[in-house]
Write a protein that holds these residues in place. Structure first.
Motif, PDB file in Angstrom:
ATOM      1  N   GLY A 210      15.175  37.807  -3.315  1.00 40.69           N
ATOM      2  CA  GLY A 210      14.997  37.821  -1.871  1.00 40.69           C
ATOM      3  C   GLY A 210      13.825  38.654  -1.418  1.00 40.69           C
ATOM      4  O   GLY A 210      13.529  38.748  -0.212  1.00 40.69           O
ATOM      5  N   HIS A 211      13.102  39.262  -2.373  1.00 48.30           N
ATOM      6  CA  HIS A 211      11.995  40.165  -2.044  1.00 48.30           C
ATOM      7  C   HIS A 211      10.877  39.411  -1.329  1.00 48.30           C
ATOM      8  O   HIS A 211      10.303  39.912  -0.354  1.00 48.30           O
ATOM      9  CB  HIS A 211      11.472  40.805  -3.327  1.00 48.30           C
ATOM     10  CG  HIS A 211      10.586  41.984  -3.106  1.00 48.30           C
ATOM     11  ND1 HIS A 211      11.059  43.207  -2.708  1.00 48.30           N
ATOM     12  CD2 HIS A 211       9.234  42.122  -3.213  1.00 48.30           C
ATOM     13  CE1 HIS A 211      10.058  44.053  -2.599  1.00 48.30           C
ATOM     14  NE2 HIS A 211       8.937  43.418  -2.882  1.00 48.30           N
ATOM     15  N   THR A 212      10.548  38.221  -1.803  1.00 47.01           N
ATOM     16  CA  THR A 212       9.457  37.452  -1.193  1.00 47.01           C
ATOM     17  C   THR A 212       9.765  37.134   0.263  1.00 47.01           C
ATOM     18  O   THR A 212       8.943  37.358   1.156  1.00 47.01           O
ATOM     19  CB  THR A 212       9.222  36.143  -1.972  1.00 47.01           C
ATOM     20  OG1 THR A 212       8.897  36.449  -3.333  1.00 47.01           O
ATOM     21  CG2 THR A 212       8.089  35.341  -1.350  1.00 47.01           C
ATOM     22  N   LEU A 213      10.960  36.608   0.528  1.00 45.45           N
ATOM     23  CA  LEU A 213      11.333  36.225   1.895  1.00 45.45           C
ATOM     24  C   LEU A 213      11.344  37.430   2.822  1.00 45.45           C
ATOM     25  O   LEU A 213      10.813  37.369   3.952  1.00 45.45           O
ATOM     26  CB  LEU A 213      12.707  35.546   1.879  1.00 45.45           C
ATOM     27  CG  LEU A 213      13.246  35.083   3.228  1.00 45.45           C
ATOM     28  CD1 LEU A 213      12.307  34.072   3.868  1.00 45.45           C
ATOM     29  CD2 LEU A 213      14.650  34.491   3.067  1.00 45.45           C
ATOM     30  N   ARG A 214      11.913  38.542   2.372  1.00 44.21           N
ATOM     31  CA  ARG A 214      11.986  39.733   3.228  1.00 44.21           C
ATOM     32  C   ARG A 214      10.591  40.228   3.590  1.00 44.21           C
ATOM     33  O   ARG A 214      10.324  40.570   4.750  1.00 44.21           O
ATOM     34  CB  ARG A 214      12.773  40.848   2.523  1.00 44.21           C
ATOM     35  CG  ARG A 214      14.275  40.605   2.466  1.00 44.21           C
ATOM     36  CD  ARG A 214      15.008  41.872   2.056  1.00 44.21           C
ATOM     37  NE  ARG A 214      14.602  42.352   0.745  1.00 44.21           N
ATOM     38  CZ  ARG A 214      15.147  41.938  -0.394  1.00 44.21           C
ATOM     39  NH1 ARG A 214      16.106  41.024  -0.384  1.00 44.21           N
ATOM     40  NH2 ARG A 214      14.746  42.423  -1.550  1.00 44.21           N
ATOM     41  N   ASN A 215       9.707  40.248   2.610  1.00 41.45           N
ATOM     42  CA  ASN A 215       8.363  40.766   2.876  1.00 41.45           C
ATOM     43  C   ASN A 215       7.558  39.836   3.765  1.00 41.45           C
ATOM     44  O   ASN A 215       6.808  40.286   4.633  1.00 41.45           O
ATOM     45  CB  ASN A 215       7.635  41.014   1.558  1.00 41.45           C
ATOM     46  CG  ASN A 215       7.985  42.343   0.930  1.00 41.45           C
ATOM     47  OD1 ASN A 215       7.404  43.361   1.250  1.00 41.45           O
ATOM     48  ND2 ASN A 215       8.971  42.335   0.051  1.00 41.45           N
ATOM     49  N   LEU A 216       7.706  38.535   3.571  1.00 41.97           N
ATOM     50  CA  LEU A 216       7.000  37.596   4.437  1.00 41.97           C
ATOM     51  C   LEU A 216       7.475  37.736   5.881  1.00 41.97           C
ATOM     52  O   LEU A 216       6.670  37.707   6.819  1.00 41.97           O
ATOM     53  CB  LEU A 216       7.206  36.166   3.946  1.00 41.97           C
ATOM     54  CG  LEU A 216       6.494  35.782   2.649  1.00 41.97           C
ATOM     55  CD1 LEU A 216       6.912  34.383   2.203  1.00 41.97           C
ATOM     56  CD2 LEU A 216       4.981  35.850   2.807  1.00 41.97           C
ATOM     57  N   ASP A 217       8.779  37.903   6.068  1.00 40.32           N
ATOM     58  CA  ASP A 217       9.315  38.087   7.421  1.00 40.32           C
ATOM     59  C   ASP A 217       8.840  39.404   8.029  1.00 40.32           C
ATOM     60  O   ASP A 217       8.484  39.466   9.211  1.00 40.32           O
ATOM     61  CB  ASP A 217      10.845  38.031   7.394  1.00 40.32           C
ATOM     62  CG  ASP A 217      11.380  36.613   7.260  1.00 40.32           C
ATOM     63  OD1 ASP A 217      10.623  35.659   7.546  1.00 40.32           O
ATOM     64  OD2 ASP A 217      12.542  36.452   6.838  1.00 40.32           O
ATOM     65  N   GLU A 218       8.830  40.466   7.221  1.00 41.84           N
ATOM     66  CA  GLU A 218       8.391  41.765   7.729  1.00 41.84           C
ATOM     67  C   GLU A 218       6.917  41.737   8.143  1.00 41.84           C
ATOM     68  O   GLU A 218       6.513  42.419   9.088  1.00 41.84           O
ATOM     69  CB  GLU A 218       8.611  42.844   6.665  1.00 41.84           C
ATOM     70  CG  GLU A 218      10.079  43.199   6.449  1.00 41.84           C
ATOM     71  CD  GLU A 218      10.280  44.133   5.265  1.00 41.84           C
ATOM     72  OE1 GLU A 218       9.265  44.552   4.664  1.00 41.84           O
ATOM     73  OE2 GLU A 218      11.448  44.443   4.945  1.00 41.84           O
ATOM     74  N   CYS A 219       6.125  40.913   7.436  1.00 47.58           N
ATOM     75  CA  CYS A 219       4.697  40.806   7.752  1.00 47.58           C
ATOM     76  C   CYS A 219       4.437  39.846   8.911  1.00 47.58           C
ATOM     77  O   CYS A 219       3.300  39.715   9.373  1.00 47.58           O
ATOM     78  CB  CYS A 219       3.914  40.331   6.527  1.00 47.58           C
ATOM     79  SG  CYS A 219       3.921  41.492   5.148  1.00 47.58           S
ATOM     80  N   GLY A 220       5.488  39.143   9.372  1.00 47.61           N
ATOM     81  CA  GLY A 220       5.318  38.212  10.469  1.00 47.61           C
ATOM     82  C   GLY A 220       4.596  36.937  10.076  1.00 47.61           C
ATOM     83  O   GLY A 220       4.003  36.267  10.931  1.00 47.61           O
ATOM     84  N   PHE A 221       4.656  36.588   8.779  1.00 48.62           N
ATOM     85  CA  PHE A 221       3.960  35.389   8.299  1.00 48.62           C
ATOM     86  C   PHE A 221       4.754  34.139   8.666  1.00 48.62           C
ATOM     87  O   PHE A 221       5.974  34.084   8.478  1.00 48.62           O
ATOM     88  CB  PHE A 221       3.770  35.459   6.782  1.00 48.62           C
ATOM     89  CG  PHE A 221       2.972  34.319   6.215  1.00 48.62           C
ATOM     90  CD1 PHE A 221       1.601  34.256   6.404  1.00 48.62           C
ATOM     91  CD2 PHE A 221       3.597  33.317   5.499  1.00 48.62           C
ATOM     92  CE1 PHE A 221       0.858  33.210   5.875  1.00 48.62           C
ATOM     93  CE2 PHE A 221       2.867  32.265   4.964  1.00 48.62           C
ATOM     94  CZ  PHE A 221       1.497  32.208   5.162  1.00 48.62           C
ATOM     95  N   ALA A 222       4.072  33.138   9.214  1.00 48.48           N
ATOM     96  CA  ALA A 222       4.730  31.889   9.607  1.00 48.48           C
ATOM     97  C   ALA A 222       4.997  31.034   8.366  1.00 48.48           C
ATOM     98  O   ALA A 222       4.101  30.359   7.866  1.00 48.48           O
ATOM     99  CB  ALA A 222       3.868  31.125  10.598  1.00 48.48           C
TER     100      ALA A 222
END
Length: 237
Positions: A210-222
């Protein structure tokens, strides 16, 4: 072919692993416009294989693999590692060739992006002809330099150099990271896969945890909807 203007979009780290007992290391960074960028280092006999994706391979986005051979008791590898760590320009002949040059080109501090390029040694009227090039944030090149130095004692000088072959891999369904045989990976099971189709895909550690998803969300990446659904499915496996 001249050098491209640096992309000054914000980049941030998404995942960074310690060296695995199998002699491999990989890390990921996010480019706000281009998505995820991956770098992978692994020991193969008496050489280190470096893989970057995506990379510019003669004008097309692809996976770039380069074999860093140990021909001189690690001296060339240490010089490259020092240049990556210190953000200093560096060039050396590609393994087994006096026609191609592997070079590291750190960009300005404002862009915080560096390039590793493979080009022809002969400079033409339009400058160096680049065959391969990869851009990554400088902090990832710094990490890679540290890891290369750490991996040198893992090399086995008794293993003869073999003809270079493109290492086969599969791509993680969540982030497209190359996954090589023997690499730690989980499985994404496709319960609705049609008869005769692949029912499972190897997925990397960062996506499985789940690390990838959490970091993408934290960075605000669409995140594209289909990719998000895959990442969410991996996160609950």
């Amino acid at each position: 072919m001249g050098r491209r203007k640096a992309n000054k979009s914000r980049r941030t780290g998404v995942g960074r692993m310690d060296i695995w007992p199998t002699g491999e290391w990989y890390a990921t960074a996010l480019n706000n416009h281009e998505g995820l960028h991956h770098i992978d280092l692994r020991v193969i006999g008496n050489s280190i294989q470096l893989t970057v994706s995506p990379a510019d391979c003669e004008g097309a986005a692809d996976v770039w693999q380069v074999r860093l051979r140990n021909d001189d008791n690690g001296q060339a590898l240490r010089r490259l590692a020092r240049a990556l760590r210190a953000d200093t320009p560096h060039g050396q002949f590609d393994a087994g060739s006096e026609e191609r040059v592997l070079a590291f080109i750190p960009n300005s501090p404002e862009s915080d992006v560096g390039e590793l390029v493979l080009g022809l040694a002969e400079i033409g009227p339009d400058g160096i002809h680049y065959l391969r090039r990869a851009e990554l944030p400088m902090h990832l090149w710094t990490d890679a330099g540290e890891v290369i130095e750490e991996l040198i004692p893992w090399l086995d000088p008794a293993v003869p150099h073999e003809d270079w072959r493109f290492a086969e891999f599969t791509s993680c369904p969540g982030c497209a990271r190359p996954i090589f045989p023997g690499m730690w990976a989980g499985l994404l099971i496709h319960c609705d896969a049609p008869v005769g189709a692949e029912a499972a895909e190897a997925a990397c550690y960062h996506c499985m945890s789940g690390h990838t998803l959490r970091n993408l969300d934290e960075c605000g990446f669409a995140i594209p909807e289909q990719q998000r659904s895959i990442l969410e499915a991996l996160n609950v496996v």
